[in-house]
Write an enzyme that holds these catalytic residues in place. Sequence first.
Site, short mmCIF file in Angstrom:
data_model
loop_
_atom_site.label_atom_id
_atom_site.label_comp_id
_atom_site.label_asym_id
_atom_site.label_seq_id
_atom_site.Cartn_x
_atom_site.Cartn_y
_atom_site.Cartn_z
N LYS A 194 0.84 -1.19 0.00
CA LYS A 194 0.00 0.00 0.00
C LYS A 194 0.88 1.26 0.00
CE LYS A 194 -3.56 2.28 2.72
NZ LYS A 194 -4.52 2.22 3.80
N GLU B 195 10.46 -4.71 4.55
CA GLU B 195 10.54 -6.12 4.14
C GLU B 195 10.25 -6.24 2.64
OE1 GLU B 195 8.80 -4.94 6.71
OE2 GLU B 195 8.82 -6.33 8.42
N GLY C 44 -4.97 -1.80 4.72
CA GLY C 44 -4.16 -2.92 4.22
C GLY C 44 -4.80 -4.27 4.50
N ARG C 45 -5.26 -4.47 5.72
CA ARG C 45 -5.81 -5.79 6.09
C ARG C 45 -7.22 -6.02 5.55
NH1 ARG C 45 -4.77 -2.46 10.15
NH2 ARG C 45 -6.42 -1.70 11.53
N GLU D 173 -4.84 -6.57 14.76
CA GLU D 173 -4.34 -5.25 14.35
C GLU D 173 -5.49 -4.24 14.39
OE1 GLU D 173 -2.58 -4.18 10.28
OE2 GLU D 173 -0.78 -4.66 11.38
N HIS E 38 -4.73 -33.29 17.56
CA HIS E 38 -3.59 -34.10 18.01
C HIS E 38 -2.48 -33.22 18.54
CE1 HIS E 38 -5.50 -37.67 16.34
NE2 HIS E 38 -5.98 -36.82 15.44
N LYS F 203 9.14 -0.85 14.24
CA LYS F 203 9.72 -0.55 12.92
C LYS F 203 10.81 0.50 13.05
CE LYS F 203 5.53 -1.02 10.06
NZ LYS F 203 4.57 -0.31 9.23
O1 F6P Z 1 3.14 -2.92 9.76
C1 F6P Z 1 1.78 -3.11 9.62
C2 F6P Z 1 1.31 -2.81 8.24
O2 F6P Z 1 1.27 -1.44 8.03
C3 F6P Z 1 -0.03 -3.45 7.96
O3 F6P Z 1 -1.08 -2.72 8.45
C4 F6P Z 1 0.01 -3.61 6.50
O4 F6P Z 1 -0.95 -4.51 6.05
C5 F6P Z 1 1.42 -4.08 6.29
O5 F6P Z 1 2.17 -3.37 7.24
C6 F6P Z 1 1.99 -3.89 4.93
O6 F6P Z 1 1.97 -2.54 4.54
P1 F6P Z 1 2.16 -2.13 3.04
O7 F6P Z 1 1.07 -2.73 2.24
O8 F6P Z 1 2.11 -0.64 3.04
O9 F6P Z 1 3.50 -2.64 2.59
#
Ligand code: F6P
Length: 539
Positions: free
Chosen positions: A198, A204, A256-257, A342, A373, A502
């Site tokens: 987003k 990452e 995002g979620r 979240e 199990h 972060k």
């Molecule tokens: O760190 C949390 C977050 O901001 C989430 O809310 C989001 O889904 C995820 O990181 C990834 O964010 P982006 O889509 O901006 O890379």
Amino acid sequence: MSIWGELAKNQRFAEGRHILDLFSADDARASDFSVHLNDMVLDYSKTNIDRGARDLLVQLAQDRGVEGRRAAMFGGERINETEGRAVLHVAQRAGDDAVITVDGADVMPQLRDIRARACAFAEDVRQGRFLGQGGAITDVVNIGIGGSDLGPAMATLALAPWHDGPRVHYVSNVDGAHIADTLKGLNPETTLVIVASKTFTTIETMTNARTARDWMAARVSDPAAQFAAVSTAQDKTAAFGIASERVFGFEDWVGGRYSMWGPIGLGLMLAIGAQNFDDMLRGARDMDQHFCDAPLDRNMPVVLALVGLWHNQICGHATRAVLPYDQRLARLPAYLQQLEMESNGKRVDMAGRDLDRQSGPVVWGEPGTNGQHAFYQLIHQGTRIVPCEFLVAARGHEPHLAHQHKLLVANCLAQSEALLRGRTLDEARASMADKGLEGAELDRQARHRVFPGNRPSTTLVYPQLTPFVLGQIIALYEHRVFVEGVVLGINSFDQWGVELGKELAVALAPLLDGDGEAAASKDPSTRGLLEYMRARQAE
Ligand code: F6P
């Protein structure tokens, strides 16, 4: 007395009662405590909620303004107050004739345009009209994390019977092992990489995207030509070198979620095709309609939320297990962890005041029967009560394995039955008749075989896990989270709690290379761990 007080009083009374007594007192309980939507049924009769508690819970939802907030969300108001944004993931699955406005402007034409572009691109790849530099695309690597990974990854697995497009792989972790293991064995000349973020700043995702670009550049003359991007930040996708015709945007009012319904679902679209993706949207839309129209006590998301509030905020059960009896829903618990934790893991209300009750629960789970199990021991006989949420389809997708599906269903129903009934000491003694034990020794052994029972669960049943039904299920949980958030008075749509870690990670990374003095401001534990890492990494 406040409504919370009334509910607490009802709960104290309920504590001394067995759920089975509720069934004995009310022949119609199983059907009365079930909610229907088409052929989907949520049975919450195996909880200790009686009619009085249900009335109070429904009144709680009314008093806390659920209906007004729901109208505000669907009406495009800026209900995400801490970020000053509307909350319109529902627009991403709205029908062709929908008009949804933000600040007076209809957002639907642009959404439809992006949806059409993403579907057309997916079909071009699937039909071999878009080619890699070595021919038809065989593999797609979606690089994203959190909401840019969990939804489409969960749904791609869930809808495996419809997967007739290229193989789709999801890479999220900054741990180089994830991308290394994924790319190993793939052909860069026939691989398409989607960078899904987003913000297009997530460390990452951007790190993995650069790794993938280097990997492709080693074999392909124009690596950027095999990259697509999904983001709200089109200046950043351009700076990364991805041509605008393969960039699919969305607005910041899609959290995002909550974003798997739009272009963040591109990997899923590539896997199952635009038509099946559309069926999933139709299912979600069906749930949206029900959520807007059904009376609160017959409204599936509202009822699921009220059951959740009863268990967590009123009974004090801190966790909730999600137990899909469906191997293809193996990623549903992880998806729901982000969606619920979240969204509703907040310590202050919308006005910034400390919450006067617990925030959302810890959500966890695994598919049945595997969990049976592993951790079901604690669910049945541990000292803590874990409300369980079972999900199961009447039919599987493998007609030749129908006997296995029957066994799966039998196990699911047996677990909720066992949680409800338990096994008394007398029954345990009787079950050991062949052991040749007597007196105190029989009692001692039998006590280990007692199940207290009276443990609450809900069961969601549906005919088969189709794209339509998956859409219904995910929208059900989204709206459940919304209702719980409104009742608790919190903003379910921000996520400030992820920021501190972060920031500290960015500051810590150079310390792994630097000298000990730069770490002086750190606490002794962090300093010691840094020293350990520095020494071993230098070896
Ligand atoms: O760190 C949390 C977050 O901001 C989430 O809310 C989001 O889904 C995820 O990181 C990834 O964010 P982006 O889509 O901006 O890379």
